[in-house]
Motif scaffolding. Structure first.
Motif, PDB file in Angstrom:
ATOM      1  N   THR A  21     -26.095 -41.236  26.344  1.00  0.00           N
ATOM      2  CA  THR A  21     -24.854 -40.588  25.939  1.00  0.00           C
ATOM      3  C   THR A  21     -24.600 -39.414  26.873  1.00  0.00           C
ATOM      4  O   THR A  21     -25.471 -39.005  27.633  1.00  0.00           O
ATOM      5  CB  THR A  21     -24.926 -40.060  24.491  1.00  0.00           C
ATOM      6  OG1 THR A  21     -25.889 -39.000  24.441  1.00  0.00           O
ATOM      7  CG2 THR A  21     -25.297 -41.157  23.507  1.00  0.00           C
ATOM      8  N   GLU A  22     -23.416 -38.869  26.795  1.00  0.00           N
ATOM      9  CA  GLU A  22     -23.107 -37.673  27.583  1.00  0.00           C
ATOM     10  C   GLU A  22     -24.056 -36.539  27.201  1.00  0.00           C
ATOM     11  O   GLU A  22     -24.518 -35.790  28.048  1.00  0.00           O
ATOM     12  CB  GLU A  22     -21.652 -37.252  27.350  1.00  0.00           C
ATOM     13  CG  GLU A  22     -21.188 -36.131  28.257  1.00  0.00           C
ATOM     14  CD  GLU A  22     -21.125 -36.541  29.727  1.00  0.00           C
ATOM     15  OE1 GLU A  22     -21.616 -35.754  30.566  1.00  0.00           O
ATOM     16  OE2 GLU A  22     -20.594 -37.611  30.034  1.00  0.00           O
ATOM     17  N   SER A  42     -16.260 -44.070  41.846  1.00  0.00           N
ATOM     18  CA  SER A  42     -15.720 -43.759  40.516  1.00  0.00           C
ATOM     19  C   SER A  42     -15.906 -42.300  40.116  1.00  0.00           C
ATOM     20  O   SER A  42     -15.224 -41.812  39.225  1.00  0.00           O
ATOM     21  CB  SER A  42     -16.379 -44.641  39.457  1.00  0.00           C
ATOM     22  OG  SER A  42     -17.748 -44.281  39.313  1.00  0.00           O
ATOM     23  N   GLY A  43     -16.860 -41.615  40.745  1.00  0.00           N
ATOM     24  CA  GLY A  43     -17.156 -40.230  40.360  1.00  0.00           C
ATOM     25  C   GLY A  43     -18.008 -40.135  39.111  1.00  0.00           C
ATOM     26  O   GLY A  43     -18.311 -39.043  38.645  1.00  0.00           O
ATOM     27  N   GLN A  44     -18.408 -41.283  38.539  1.00  0.00           N
ATOM     28  CA  GLN A  44     -19.228 -41.290  37.327  1.00  0.00           C
ATOM     29  C   GLN A  44     -20.692 -41.040  37.674  1.00  0.00           C
ATOM     30  O   GLN A  44     -21.193 -41.516  38.689  1.00  0.00           O
ATOM     31  CB  GLN A  44     -19.116 -42.628  36.599  1.00  0.00           C
ATOM     32  CG  GLN A  44     -17.780 -42.881  35.981  1.00  0.00           C
ATOM     33  CD  GLN A  44     -17.764 -44.203  35.227  1.00  0.00           C
ATOM     34  OE1 GLN A  44     -18.502 -45.135  35.540  1.00  0.00           O
ATOM     35  NE2 GLN A  44     -16.918 -44.281  34.219  1.00  0.00           N
ATOM     36  N   ARG A  45     -21.353 -40.306  36.771  1.00  0.00           N
ATOM     37  CA  ARG A  45     -22.783 -40.074  36.946  1.00  0.00           C
ATOM     38  C   ARG A  45     -23.552 -41.317  36.511  1.00  0.00           C
ATOM     39  O   ARG A  45     -23.123 -42.053  35.626  1.00  0.00           O
ATOM     40  CB  ARG A  45     -23.236 -38.879  36.104  1.00  0.00           C
ATOM     41  CG  ARG A  45     -22.632 -37.590  36.564  1.00  0.00           C
ATOM     42  CD  ARG A  45     -23.175 -36.375  35.851  1.00  0.00           C
ATOM     43  NE  ARG A  45     -23.250 -36.555  34.410  1.00  0.00           N
ATOM     44  CZ  ARG A  45     -24.066 -35.872  33.623  1.00  0.00           C
ATOM     45  NH1 ARG A  45     -24.869 -34.959  34.115  1.00  0.00           N
ATOM     46  NH2 ARG A  45     -24.076 -36.064  32.328  1.00  0.00           N
ATOM     47  N   ILE A  61     -29.606 -49.147  37.200  1.00  0.00           N
ATOM     48  CA  ILE A  61     -28.587 -48.127  36.957  1.00  0.00           C
ATOM     49  C   ILE A  61     -28.239 -48.041  35.478  1.00  0.00           C
ATOM     50  O   ILE A  61     -27.803 -49.017  34.880  1.00  0.00           O
ATOM     51  CB  ILE A  61     -27.325 -48.426  37.780  1.00  0.00           C
ATOM     52  CG1 ILE A  61     -27.666 -48.413  39.275  1.00  0.00           C
ATOM     53  CG2 ILE A  61     -26.230 -47.421  37.460  1.00  0.00           C
ATOM     54  CD1 ILE A  61     -26.556 -48.881  40.177  1.00  0.00           C
ATOM     55  N   ALA A  62     -28.439 -46.849  34.918  1.00  0.00           N
ATOM     56  CA  ALA A  62     -28.052 -46.597  33.522  1.00  0.00           C
ATOM     57  C   ALA A  62     -26.850 -45.663  33.521  1.00  0.00           C
ATOM     58  O   ALA A  62     -26.852 -44.634  34.194  1.00  0.00           O
ATOM     59  CB  ALA A  62     -29.207 -45.972  32.749  1.00  0.00           C
ATOM     60  N   ARG A  63     -25.855 -46.055  32.768  1.00  0.00           N
ATOM     61  CA  ARG A  63     -24.645 -45.245  32.604  1.00  0.00           C
ATOM     62  C   ARG A  63     -24.481 -44.919  31.130  1.00  0.00           C
ATOM     63  O   ARG A  63     -25.216 -45.445  30.295  1.00  0.00           O
ATOM     64  CB  ARG A  63     -23.434 -46.017  33.117  1.00  0.00           C
ATOM     65  CG  ARG A  63     -23.467 -46.300  34.604  1.00  0.00           C
ATOM     66  CD  ARG A  63     -22.248 -47.132  35.042  1.00  0.00           C
ATOM     67  NE  ARG A  63     -22.174 -47.284  36.475  1.00  0.00           N
ATOM     68  CZ  ARG A  63     -22.798 -48.225  37.166  1.00  0.00           C
ATOM     69  NH1 ARG A  63     -23.548 -49.102  36.543  1.00  0.00           N
ATOM     70  NH2 ARG A  63     -22.678 -48.296  38.468  1.00  0.00           N
TER      71      ARG A  63
END
Length: 121
Positions: A21-22, A42-45, A61-63
C-alpha cells in the motif's frame, strides 16, 4: 506392460504475505531487503524484490496493490498480483489460531500467515 501412475497431492505450505500500500511501501521494501525505484515512463514507484529465478523482470516488481510473499518452501520472496494471490492463497482454517495481525504497523488488507521469515531463517 501397462503403466498406472499414482495420484499425489501437493503438500500445502504457509507463507508470510503483505499487500503493498502507499502507507507501507517503504516498510515492505525494508522487510524484503529491496530497493525502491521510480518508473521513468509512468513516474510510479516500484519495489525491486529479490526473487530467486524470476521467469521475467516483472516477477521482481511490486507496486501498490501487489502482494509480496515470503516462503520457506522454496525459501525466498515472490511477487503476486492481487488476483493471482487471492486465487493461490487462503487463510489457514483453524479459527482458534489468530492469523491476522491487526496492529497499527500492518494495514487492514495485509495478512501475516503462520510461518515467519525470522523464525525459519
Amino acid at each position: 506392460m501397462t503403466l498406472i501412475p499414482s495420484r499425489y497431492s501437493r503438500k500445502p505450505f504457509d507463507v508470510d504475505a503483505v499487500r503493498v500500500t502507499e502507507e507501507n511501501f517503504e516498510d515492505v521494501a525494508e522487510w524484503c531487503g529491496s530497493e525502491i525505484r521510480t518508473d521513468e515512463k509512468s513516474g510510479q514507484r516500484k519495489i525491486i524484490v529479490p526473487v530467486k529465478k524470476p521467469l521475467n523482470a516483472n516477477q521482481r516488481i511490486a507496486r501498490i496493490g501487489s502482494w509480496v510473499v515470503f516462503s520457506i518452501v522454496p525459501i525466498g520472496f515472490k511477487v503476486y498480483s492481487d488476483n493471482a494471490f487471492r486465487n493461490t492463497f487462503e487463510l489457514p482454517g483453524d479459527p482458534s489460531e489468530p492469523v491476522v495481525d491487526t496492529s497499527e504497523e500492518m494495514p487492514d488488507d495485509s495478512v501475516s500467515l503462520s510461518t515467519s521469515k525470522d523464525d525459519n531463517a
